[in-house]
Design a protein around this motif. Structure first.
Motif, PDB file in Angstrom:
ATOM      1  N   GLY A  16     -10.355  -6.713  14.139  1.00 15.42           N
ATOM      2  CA  GLY A  16      -9.025  -6.523  14.717  1.00 15.42           C
ATOM      3  C   GLY A  16      -8.480  -5.113  14.606  1.00 15.42           C
ATOM      4  N   VAL A  17      -9.246  -4.210  14.009  1.00 17.15           N
ATOM      5  CA  VAL A  17      -8.710  -2.868  13.734  1.00 17.15           C
ATOM      6  C   VAL A  17      -9.693  -1.765  14.143  1.00 17.15           C
ATOM      7  N   ASN A  18      -9.224  -0.563  14.060  1.00 13.90           N
ATOM      8  CA  ASN A  18     -10.082   0.584  14.375  1.00 13.90           C
ATOM      9  C   ASN A  18     -10.427   1.431  13.160  1.00 13.90           C
ATOM     10  N   SER A  19     -10.043   0.977  11.987  1.00 13.19           N
ATOM     11  CA  SER A  19     -10.435   1.612  10.728  1.00 13.19           C
ATOM     12  C   SER A  19     -10.161   0.571   9.641  1.00 13.19           C
ATOM     13  N   PRO A  20     -11.141   0.310   8.748  1.00 12.19           N
ATOM     14  CA  PRO A  20     -11.050  -0.862   7.876  1.00 12.19           C
ATOM     15  C   PRO A  20      -9.797  -0.928   6.992  1.00 12.19           C
ATOM     16  N   ALA A  21      -9.351   0.211   6.457  1.00  9.82           N
ATOM     17  CA  ALA A  21      -8.216   0.179   5.521  1.00  9.82           C
ATOM     18  C   ALA A  21      -6.952  -0.355   6.190  1.00  9.82           C
ATOM     19  N   ARG A  22      -6.945  -0.391   7.513  1.00 12.64           N
ATOM     20  CA  ARG A  22      -5.747  -0.882   8.208  1.00 12.64           C
ATOM     21  C   ARG A  22      -5.666  -2.405   8.251  1.00 12.64           C
ATOM     22  N   ALA A  23      -6.742  -3.075   7.876  1.00 11.21           N
ATOM     23  CA  ALA A  23      -6.795  -4.519   8.094  1.00 11.21           C
ATOM     24  C   ALA A  23      -5.993  -5.312   7.068  1.00 11.21           C
ATOM     25  N   MET A  24      -5.770  -4.748   5.885  1.00 10.47           N
ATOM     26  CA  MET A  24      -5.018  -5.430   4.818  1.00 10.47           C
ATOM     27  C   MET A  24      -5.560  -6.834   4.556  1.00 10.47           C
ATOM     28  N   LYS A  25      -6.641  -6.848   3.799  1.00  9.77           N
ATOM     29  CA  LYS A  25      -7.431  -8.073   3.645  1.00  9.77           C
ATOM     30  C   LYS A  25      -6.674  -9.216   2.967  1.00  9.77           C
ATOM     31  N   LEU A  49      10.234  -0.317   7.123  1.00  9.42           N
ATOM     32  CA  LEU A  49       9.463  -0.229   5.878  1.00  9.42           C
ATOM     33  C   LEU A  49       9.460   1.194   5.331  1.00  9.42           C
ATOM     34  N   ILE A  50       9.634   1.327   4.016  1.00  8.65           N
ATOM     35  CA  ILE A  50       9.419   2.640   3.391  1.00  8.65           C
ATOM     36  C   ILE A  50       7.907   2.835   3.276  1.00  8.65           C
ATOM     37  N   ASP A  51       7.440   3.938   3.773  1.00  9.83           N
ATOM     38  CA  ASP A  51       6.005   4.164   3.911  1.00  9.83           C
ATOM     39  C   ASP A  51       5.457   5.004   2.751  1.00  9.83           C
ATOM     40  N   TYR A  52       4.471   4.449   2.035  1.00 15.86           N
ATOM     41  CA  TYR A  52       3.792   5.231   0.995  1.00 15.86           C
ATOM     42  C   TYR A  52       2.335   5.526   1.365  1.00 15.86           C
ATOM     43  N   CYS A  53       2.014   5.324   2.639  1.00 12.92           N
ATOM     44  CA  CYS A  53       0.668   5.700   3.096  1.00 12.92           C
ATOM     45  C   CYS A  53       0.720   7.017   3.870  1.00 12.92           C
ATOM     46  N   MET A  54       1.781   7.187   4.633  1.00 11.57           N
ATOM     47  CA  MET A  54       2.014   8.442   5.351  1.00 11.57           C
ATOM     48  C   MET A  54       0.763   8.909   6.093  1.00 11.57           C
ATOM     49  N   LEU A 389       3.298  -0.168   0.249  1.00 15.36           N
ATOM     50  CA  LEU A 389       2.472   0.591  -0.701  1.00 15.36           C
ATOM     51  C   LEU A 389       1.062   0.752  -0.138  1.00 15.36           C
ATOM     52  N   ALA A 390       0.281   1.611  -0.760  1.00 15.80           N
ATOM     53  CA  ALA A 390      -1.140   1.723  -0.419  1.00 15.80           C
ATOM     54  C   ALA A 390      -1.737   0.311  -0.430  1.00 15.80           C
ATOM     55  N   PRO A 391      -2.483  -0.072   0.620  1.00 11.20           N
ATOM     56  CA  PRO A 391      -2.872  -1.467   0.781  1.00 11.20           C
ATOM     57  C   PRO A 391      -4.008  -1.943  -0.123  1.00 11.20           C
ATOM     58  N   SER A 392      -4.405  -1.141  -1.089  1.00  9.53           N
ATOM     59  CA  SER A 392      -5.481  -1.531  -1.996  1.00  9.53           C
ATOM     60  C   SER A 392      -5.393  -0.633  -3.230  1.00  9.53           C
ATOM     61  N   GLN A 393      -5.873  -1.142  -4.366  1.00 14.13           N
ATOM     62  CA  GLN A 393      -5.876  -0.274  -5.564  1.00 14.13           C
ATOM     63  C   GLN A 393      -6.895   0.855  -5.418  1.00 14.13           C
ATOM     64  N   TYR A 394      -7.733   0.763  -4.381  1.00 12.92           N
ATOM     65  CA  TYR A 394      -8.727   1.824  -4.135  1.00 12.92           C
ATOM     66  C   TYR A 394      -8.192   2.941  -3.238  1.00 12.92           C
ATOM     67  N   GLU A 395      -6.949   2.770  -2.753  1.00 11.18           N
ATOM     68  CA  GLU A 395      -6.307   3.850  -1.989  1.00 11.18           C
ATOM     69  C   GLU A 395      -5.239   4.473  -2.884  1.00 11.18           C
ATOM     70  N   VAL A 396      -4.560   5.509  -2.392  1.00 14.47           N
ATOM     71  CA  VAL A 396      -3.472   6.079  -3.200  1.00 14.47           C
ATOM     72  C   VAL A 396      -2.162   6.053  -2.408  1.00 14.47           C
ATOM     73  N   ASN A 397      -1.069   6.103  -3.165  1.00 19.89           N
ATOM     74  CA  ASN A 397       0.252   6.216  -2.561  1.00 19.89           C
ATOM     75  C   ASN A 397       0.597   7.691  -2.388  1.00 19.89           C
ATOM     76  N   PHE A 398       1.128   8.002  -1.222  1.00 13.63           N
ATOM     77  CA  PHE A 398       1.553   9.377  -0.938  1.00 13.63           C
ATOM     78  C   PHE A 398       3.064   9.408  -0.754  1.00 13.63           C
ATOM     79  N   THR A 399       3.722  10.374  -1.382  1.00 13.33           N
ATOM     80  CA  THR A 399       5.134  10.607  -1.087  1.00 13.33           C
ATOM     81  C   THR A 399       5.228  11.844  -0.200  1.00 13.33           C
ATOM     82  N   SER A 400       6.420  12.039   0.362  1.00  6.99           N
ATOM     83  CA  SER A 400       6.608  13.171   1.280  1.00  6.99           C
ATOM     84  C   SER A 400       7.972  13.798   1.038  1.00  6.99           C
ATOM     85  N   ALA A 401       8.237  14.855   1.783  1.00 10.85           N
ATOM     86  CA  ALA A 401       9.536  15.534   1.675  1.00 10.85           C
ATOM     87  C   ALA A 401      10.664  14.655   2.198  1.00 10.85           C
ATOM     88  N   ALA A 402      10.321  13.535   2.819  1.00 14.66           N
ATOM     89  CA  ALA A 402      11.363  12.612   3.304  1.00 14.66           C
ATOM     90  C   ALA A 402      11.682  11.516   2.285  1.00 14.66           C
TER      91      ALA A 402
END
Ligand code: PMP
Length: 423
Positions: A16-25, A49-54, A389-402
């Motif tokens: 259903g996706v074009n990159s696996p991390a987007r699937a949110m298993k 949603l407050i975005d921590y994937c950016m 939040l980052a959709p897996s413990q194998y990804e990281v959360n990113f913050t931004s200037a916003a």
């Protein structure tokens, strides 16, 4: 509705996706994005949603930053692709080289994957050697040389070593544990003189976040020097994220080659590899190591990247993004403690990740031994409360200037409730 879109998408795209991390298993379906602004995503379900994937890293200024928007809009008014050089690519390259001093010559490509693939080919061309060393859980994109014990979606989905990579190719990639100098020394003793390059994430950000041990990156550099091996620092994530000089500036290490991506494209497709003149002069058409691309140094990516770096030079953006990650990291420890849960947080600059575990997280094994189910439960609860939040413990959360104080305050309240909800 996102659920309807996903149903349809599943008949069109694998998973259903074009990159696996987007699937949110762990969820029945991912949410579909309609638009974004600042720290927020707006979904097809009418949620904010407050975005921590950016965008998985590029958007350090936040979504739709006015300076980037203006630069891109102005350029699009003209046109967008020539297949011929532009002044823009010189401007962006010089801007990058002002800050990342190890780069004397650079080649722009379109993705981080192409950046690492070409840097490895170049290292092989320069040294005349076949082997490379990579670290377990480091992720360098989705090409054959590096899809061996990789991180990111490959780890989340349990396919760190991809089917379809021939054994003959995989054998040329020697994998050693990250943050383990003894293991690397041993591998270099055995094979060092046949190793073209060690490629590493100076701060591992694709197996959750694992900062290097004190002095580790310098020690790796030292080992490469002893064996005539090149050091490729993959700064696709860390470049312009942990500071203008990247992780190499932070640790005082001068790599032979650097790969960049993400932030230097300001949210548009980008990759780059660069290093000393002596090595880079082997790249085509000056030398025999081939690289080419229809979209290399795409004008829109150049203007967006340049606008982004100029904004980062103001330092204000870093201050806000870093403060947000710092406050969130501290709050998660506090919230976890009060909820009686064992939580560990790793943070560097504007990246953080938390793990349900009793011990410090310093290796891929520490991440793998953390309670992934609990992480995913928190993720689902936070999402219900408007925090992505980052959709897996194998990804990281990113913050931004916003991610200003209000955004962080809201997040902390949502996380407090989410931690309570999973108990
Ligand atoms: N290197 C690192 C360190 C990365 O994190 C990534 C992607 N997340 C890549 C390379 C590949 O970049 P891209 O997705 O642009 O191909």
């Amino acid at each position: 509705m996102s659920s309807d879109l996903f149903k349809l998408a599943s008949t069109i795209f694998p998973g259903g996706v074009n990159s696996p991390a987007r699937a949110m298993k762990h969820l029945p379906n991912p949410f579909y994005v309609r638009s974004a602004e600042g720290a927020y995503l707006f979904t097809e379900d009418g949620e904010k949603l407050i975005d921590y994937c950016m965008g998985f890293g590029p958007l350090i200024l936040g979504h739709r930053h006015p300076a980037v928007l203006r630069a891109v809009q102005n350029w699009l008014e003209r046109d967008w692709l020539y297949g011929a050089p532009t002044k823009l690519e010189i401007d962006e390259a010089r801007k990058i080289m002002d800050h990342v001093r190890s780069i004397e010559m650079i080649r722009f490509v379109s993705t981080g994957t192409e950046a690492t693939m070409n840097a490895i080919r170049l290292a092989r061309g320069f040294t005349g050697r076949k082997y490379i060393i990579k670290f377990e859980g480091n992720f360098h994109g989705s090409h054959d040389y590096v899809l061996v014990k990789a991180g990111s979606g490959a780890a989340t989905w349990g396919t760190p070593t991809s089917a379809g990579v021939p054994d003959e190719a995989a054998k040329l990639t020697i994998v050693v544990p990250y943050n383990d100098l003894d293991a690397l020394e041993k591998a270099m003793q055995e094979r060092g003189d046949e190793v073209a390059a060690i490629i590493m994430e100076p701060i591992a950000a694709n197996y959750g976040l694992i900062p290097p041990r004190e002095g580790y990156v310098k020690e790796v550099k030292q080992l490469t020097e002893e064996h005539g091996t090149l050091l490729i620092l993959d700064e696709v994530v860390t470049g312009f994220r942990v500071g203008l000089e990247g992780a190499q500036g932070l640790f005082g290490v001068k790599p032979d080659l650097t790969t960049l991506g993400k932030i230097i494209g300001g949210g548009f497709p980008i990759g780059a590899f660069g290093g000393s003149r002596e090595i880079m002069k082997l790249v085509s058409p000056l030398g025999p190591v081939y690289n080419a691309g229809t979209f290399n140094a795409h004008p829109v990516s150049m203007v967006a990247g340049l606008a982004t770096i100029k904004e980062l030079e103001g330092e204000q953006a870093y201050a806000i993004a870093n403060e947000a990650a710092k406050r969130l990291g501290e709050a998660i420890i506090d919230i976890g403690g009060r909820a009686g849960l064992d939580v560990w947080v790793n943070r560097v600059a504007s990246m953080f990740q938390f793990y349900f575990t009793k011990k410090p997280v310093e290796s891929t094994r520490d991440v793998a031994e953390s309670n992934e189910k609990m992480y995913l439960k928190v993720h689902a609860e936070a999402l219900k409360r408007g925090v992505y939040l980052a959709p897996s413990q194998y990804e990281v959360n990113f913050t931004s200037a916003a991610h200003d104080r209000d955004v962080v305050d809201y997040t902390i309240r949502a996380l407090e409730e989410s931690f309570k909800a999973i108990k």
